[in-house]
Design a protein around this motif. Sequence first.
Motif, short mmCIF file in Angstrom:
data_model
loop_
_atom_site.label_atom_id
_atom_site.label_comp_id
_atom_site.label_asym_id
_atom_site.label_seq_id
_atom_site.Cartn_x
_atom_site.Cartn_y
_atom_site.Cartn_z
N ARG A 166 -1.86 4.30 -6.03
CA ARG A 166 -0.88 3.49 -6.77
C ARG A 166 -0.29 2.47 -5.83
O ARG A 166 0.40 2.82 -4.89
CB ARG A 166 0.27 4.38 -7.25
CG ARG A 166 -0.03 5.29 -8.39
CD ARG A 166 1.16 6.17 -8.59
NE ARG A 166 2.20 5.42 -9.31
CZ ARG A 166 2.62 5.75 -10.52
NH1 ARG A 166 2.14 6.81 -11.11
NH2 ARG A 166 3.53 5.05 -11.12
N MET A 167 -0.56 1.21 -6.11
CA MET A 167 0.03 0.18 -5.25
C MET A 167 1.34 -0.29 -5.86
O MET A 167 1.61 -0.07 -7.04
CB MET A 167 -0.94 -0.98 -5.08
CG MET A 167 -2.18 -0.56 -4.32
SD MET A 167 -3.01 -1.91 -3.54
CE MET A 167 -4.51 -1.10 -2.97
N VAL A 168 2.14 -0.95 -5.04
CA VAL A 168 3.42 -1.49 -5.54
C VAL A 168 3.39 -3.01 -5.34
O VAL A 168 2.67 -3.51 -4.49
CB VAL A 168 4.62 -0.89 -4.78
CG1 VAL A 168 4.86 0.54 -5.22
CG2 VAL A 168 4.40 -0.94 -3.28
N HIS A 208 0.83 -1.20 0.00
CA HIS A 208 0.00 0.00 0.00
C HIS A 208 0.86 1.26 0.00
O HIS A 208 1.89 1.32 0.67
CB HIS A 208 -0.94 0.00 1.21
CG HIS A 208 -1.96 -1.09 1.14
ND1 HIS A 208 -2.65 -1.51 2.23
CD2 HIS A 208 -2.39 -1.82 0.11
CE1 HIS A 208 -3.48 -2.48 1.87
NE2 HIS A 208 -3.34 -2.69 0.59
N PRO A 209 0.44 2.27 -0.76
CA PRO A 209 1.22 3.51 -0.87
C PRO A 209 0.95 4.44 0.31
O PRO A 209 -0.15 4.93 0.48
CB PRO A 209 0.66 4.12 -2.17
CG PRO A 209 -0.72 3.59 -2.28
CD PRO A 209 -0.80 2.29 -1.56
N HIS A 210 2.00 4.68 1.11
CA HIS A 210 1.80 5.52 2.29
C HIS A 210 1.49 6.96 1.91
O HIS A 210 0.87 7.69 2.68
CB HIS A 210 3.02 5.45 3.20
CG HIS A 210 4.30 5.83 2.52
ND1 HIS A 210 4.76 7.11 2.54
CD2 HIS A 210 5.18 5.11 1.79
CE1 HIS A 210 5.89 7.17 1.86
NE2 HIS A 210 6.16 5.96 1.39
N GLN A 211 1.88 7.36 0.68
CA GLN A 211 1.62 8.76 0.27
C GLN A 211 0.12 9.06 0.25
O GLN A 211 -0.29 10.20 0.38
CB GLN A 211 2.16 9.04 -1.14
CG GLN A 211 3.65 8.84 -1.29
CD GLN A 211 4.01 7.39 -1.66
OE1 GLN A 211 3.21 6.47 -1.47
NE2 GLN A 211 5.21 7.20 -2.15
N ASP A 212 -0.69 8.02 0.06
CA ASP A 212 -2.12 8.25 -0.09
C ASP A 212 -2.90 8.21 1.22
O ASP A 212 -4.12 8.39 1.23
CB ASP A 212 -2.71 7.21 -1.06
CG ASP A 212 -2.20 7.44 -2.48
OD1 ASP A 212 -2.28 8.59 -2.95
OD2 ASP A 212 -1.71 6.49 -3.10
N ILE A 213 -2.19 7.98 2.33
CA ILE A 213 -2.87 7.97 3.63
C ILE A 213 -3.60 9.29 3.86
O ILE A 213 -4.76 9.33 4.26
CB ILE A 213 -1.86 7.71 4.77
CG1 ILE A 213 -1.38 6.25 4.70
CG2 ILE A 213 -2.47 8.00 6.13
CD1 ILE A 213 -0.29 5.91 5.69
N VAL A 214 -2.92 10.39 3.51
CA VAL A 214 -3.51 11.72 3.70
C VAL A 214 -4.81 11.86 2.90
O VAL A 214 -5.82 12.36 3.41
CB VAL A 214 -2.50 12.81 3.27
CG1 VAL A 214 -3.10 14.19 3.47
CG2 VAL A 214 -1.22 12.68 4.07
N SER A 215 -4.79 11.39 1.63
CA SER A 215 -6.00 11.51 0.79
C SER A 215 -7.16 10.72 1.39
O SER A 215 -8.31 11.17 1.36
CB SER A 215 -5.73 10.98 -0.62
OG SER A 215 -4.42 11.26 -1.00
#
Lengths: 244, 118
Positions: A201-203, A98-105
């Motif tokens: 965006r997942m990895v 899971h992309p941590h950058q999207d936690i805020v969104s």
Amino acid sequence: MHEKLRNIKILLIIPAYNEEKNLPDLLQRIEEYTSWLDLIVINDGSKDNTIDVLRDFNIEFIDLSVNLGIGGAVQAGYRYAEKNGYDIAIQFDGDGQHPHQDIVSLVEEILNGSDMVIGSRYIEKEGFQSTILRRLGIRCLSFLIKILTGKSISDPTSGFRACNRNIIKYFAEYYPQDYPETETIVQLMRSKWTINEIPVRMVPRQKGVSSINLLKSIYYMFKVTLSIIIGVTDGKGGGLKKYG
Amino acid sequence: MDNRLQLFLIFGTLFTFIIIIRMIQKRNLNIKYITIWMMSGLFLLILALFPQIAVVMAHFAGIEVASNGVFLAMIVFLYMICFSYAVALSHNSEQLKTIVQEVAILKKSIRDLEERNK
């Protein structure tokens, strides 16, 4: 963003089963968030040294004595969130997909009034898209939800999601034990909660192997399809009261 | 019904009853899970003692040979027993899950308390 969050308690729930190899990276990457949210790792009866990694990093954790599976582990997190009065809970897999950058969104979307927000791989179709077979399976489930509930959920199997206090209370009380993602969506829709998706965006999985094989996939599709149909046909909401 | 089957059933059910009752007395069995076995045993015993009942019932159900009717009844009972286990098992695993989660959360509370008292 941070101003808005001053009086809001947010919990990041990270279920981990035998993730000693993925956890150090993951914990480093999400460290920057700990200024405005709390972290709880659920050690789901891991047989490796997951627990030592958690102690080394001095991370808050809940240690399940036996392996309950993803559903039981995540629910332990929701129980903890419920008991400690958290306003928002975010689910975040321990394998680093899971992309941590999207936690805020996700949090912003909850603050905008959604009861639950799902991070979807298939809105902008960017990042790791999973294998063709699994995409096909996810399409089928998505289609089934669409014709049965009229609502479009592009990535019903995504475990990257956030929810508000009402849903935390609901999940603390009731949460399916295995392959819970799709089933919970249908349950929430049945109780008229609002569910929205945002693109993420997942990895690909970093280390270790995914636990899914052919036989499990067949069982998965059968079980999830059944749970969707049972969920939709149950007008009374499965005897579960709506909170809030 | 054949006399041998009749005898077999009578002794079989009586033997089972004795074993079940002995086990309950020794606290190895919970009466709650045994009632359905006892009921099916009683049913079999009655059929064995009065085979005419089986003949009439089989005839009523459109089964030509009475013993087939008895077998069918047994299978139905086994289905019911298996199903009751699925219900009990679901209940148990739900309880177990809750206990494991609560214990884990309690363990964390204890750790936090110990930390604070250091």
